[in-house]
Design a protein around this motif. Sequence first.
Motif, PDB file in Angstrom:
ATOM      1  N   THR A 161       0.801  -1.316  -0.038  1.00 38.24           N
ATOM      2  CA  THR A 161       0.070   0.008   0.075  1.00 38.24           C
ATOM      3  C   THR A 161       0.901   1.132  -0.070  1.00 38.24           C
ATOM      4  O   THR A 161       1.792   1.327   0.732  1.00 38.24           O
ATOM      5  N   PRO A 162       0.594   2.290  -0.758  1.00 41.91           N
ATOM      6  CA  PRO A 162       1.502   3.495  -0.934  1.00 41.91           C
ATOM      7  C   PRO A 162       1.621   4.230   0.500  1.00 41.91           C
ATOM      8  O   PRO A 162       0.560   4.305   1.034  1.00 41.91           O
ATOM      9  N   ASP A 163       2.562   4.743   0.775  1.00 41.54           N
ATOM     10  CA  ASP A 163       2.809   5.412   2.074  1.00 41.54           C
ATOM     11  C   ASP A 163       1.842   6.662   2.075  1.00 41.54           C
ATOM     12  O   ASP A 163       1.629   6.911   3.157  1.00 41.54           O
ATOM     13  N   SER A 164       1.780   7.259   0.970  1.00 46.27           N
ATOM     14  CA  SER A 164       0.581   8.270   0.867  1.00 46.27           C
ATOM     15  C   SER A 164      -0.652   8.147   1.365  1.00 46.27           C
ATOM     16  O   SER A 164      -1.313   8.865   2.013  1.00 46.27           O
ATOM     17  N   VAL A 165      -1.157   6.603   0.826  1.00 46.81           N
ATOM     18  CA  VAL A 165      -2.517   6.490   1.177  1.00 46.81           C
ATOM     19  C   VAL A 165      -2.540   6.180   2.675  1.00 46.81           C
ATOM     20  O   VAL A 165      -3.483   6.278   3.509  1.00 46.81           O
ATOM     21  N   VAL A 166      -1.546   5.445   3.142  1.00 48.26           N
ATOM     22  CA  VAL A 166      -1.164   4.767   4.656  1.00 48.26           C
ATOM     23  C   VAL A 166      -1.438   6.232   5.323  1.00 48.26           C
ATOM     24  O   VAL A 166      -2.075   6.356   6.559  1.00 48.26           O
ATOM     25  N   GLU A 167      -0.555   7.425   4.902  1.00 48.56           N
ATOM     26  CA  GLU A 167      -0.631   8.449   5.757  1.00 48.56           C
ATOM     27  C   GLU A 167      -2.063   9.124   5.880  1.00 48.56           C
ATOM     28  O   GLU A 167      -2.473   9.785   6.689  1.00 48.56           O
ATOM     29  N   LYS A 168      -2.803   9.154   4.762  1.00 48.78           N
ATOM     30  CA  LYS A 168      -4.273   9.519   4.753  1.00 48.78           C
ATOM     31  C   LYS A 168      -5.144   8.796   5.766  1.00 48.78           C
ATOM     32  O   LYS A 168      -5.826   9.533   6.705  1.00 48.78           O
ATOM     33  N   LEU A 169      -4.752   7.585   5.737  1.00 52.69           N
ATOM     34  CA  LEU A 169      -5.767   6.606   6.612  1.00 52.69           C
ATOM     35  C   LEU A 169      -5.196   7.041   8.232  1.00 52.69           C
ATOM     36  O   LEU A 169      -5.857   7.112   9.134  1.00 52.69           O
ATOM     37  N   TYR A 170      -3.743   7.243   8.589  1.00 49.82           N
ATOM     38  CA  TYR A 170      -3.293   7.591   9.826  1.00 49.82           C
ATOM     39  C   TYR A 170      -3.944   8.889  10.167  1.00 49.82           C
ATOM     40  O   TYR A 170      -4.557   9.043  11.594  1.00 49.82           O
ATOM     41  N   GLN A 171      -3.853  10.073   9.509  1.00 46.23           N
ATOM     42  CA  GLN A 171      -4.313  11.221   9.919  1.00 46.23           C
ATOM     43  C   GLN A 171      -5.944  11.127  10.008  1.00 46.23           C
ATOM     44  O   GLN A 171      -6.317  11.906  11.029  1.00 46.23           O
ATOM     45  N   ALA A 172      -6.617  10.121   9.388  1.00 44.40           N
ATOM     46  CA  ALA A 172      -8.211  10.336   9.826  1.00 44.40           C
ATOM     47  C   ALA A 172      -8.295   9.591  11.058  1.00 44.40           C
ATOM     48  O   ALA A 172      -8.933   9.944  12.277  1.00 44.40           O
TER      49      ALA A 172
END
Length: 318
Positions: free
Chosen positions: A258-269
């Motif tokens: 899974t791309p890091d940018s996608v992971v980051e969006k999930l984390y921020q949520a």
Amino acid sequence: MKKLLMAFTCCSLLLLTSNFSLAEEAQFPKNEPINYLIPFSAGGESDLFARLQQPYLEKELGQKVVVSYKVGAGGALAWSELVNSPATGHYTAGINLPHIILQPLQRKNAGYKTEELKPVMLFHVTPCVLAVRTDSPYKTLDDLIKAAKEKPGSVIIGACGNGTSGHIASVMLNKQAGLNIPYVPFPGTSDLPIALLGKHVTAIMAFTSGYSQYTKDMRVLAIASEERDPNIDAPTFKELGYNIVEGSFRGLAVPPSTPDSVVEKLYQACAKINAEPEFAKKAANMGMTLLDMNPKQSAEFLAEKTEEYKMILTDISK
């Protein structure tokens, strides 16, 4: 000239593919549901927390969040499914420590490797508690240990699965007290109160969160934490002379690529949700201590705990 043209075409295709990939990432979340897989039965801590998060996640991500269950093998069936799911960010699963570390260490093929579960966030922890029924003759931990020594087999401890924090805490108690109390694994934490109140087991190695719903039906003999819980009138194992500090850390993970940018969006949520006062209050009332470990911190914590559990397993096998 022909070779130059071919090289140019290949480079163009690579650039187009790369740009398409970046565009796909930028679109996350797409107009489709976010799948949130729970590795244990409904009603347990993993499920309760996911259900608590669900409306907040839907608000933050702007997509429907579908909570589903894949029960079996102490969570391994769900995590095996996750690592083979599309790495789009729309396939996620709850993760539990120590389960995701101990299973690959103890089994030849757990169906997944710890490092394949890409952590989004570790968002809460619940320490273990050793509890009996309120009508139990065992008022203290010493009472229970004395009975187990005098009548081997008369005391049975139940907890959630094998290779779990409840299992490890039970093994540690046996080792440090010089006992051999039988251990019964159950599919999920929601099964534990039923087993205890139905008198199928003498005691359960549950969690602070599970006890919070049954304060009138259960008595906690000891808590596996460094300090006492302000909401539970019981000593820590350490106070009673047993070096047992154990609990379940829970979080969210996605497939390995899974791309890091996608992971980051999930984390921020998820992090934003934990910071919501209303959400935090609900979690505290459920006996859950909130954490905020970002993807990097979560990965580092997993690596640290892996080394710790390797030593514990070595010690247990001696």
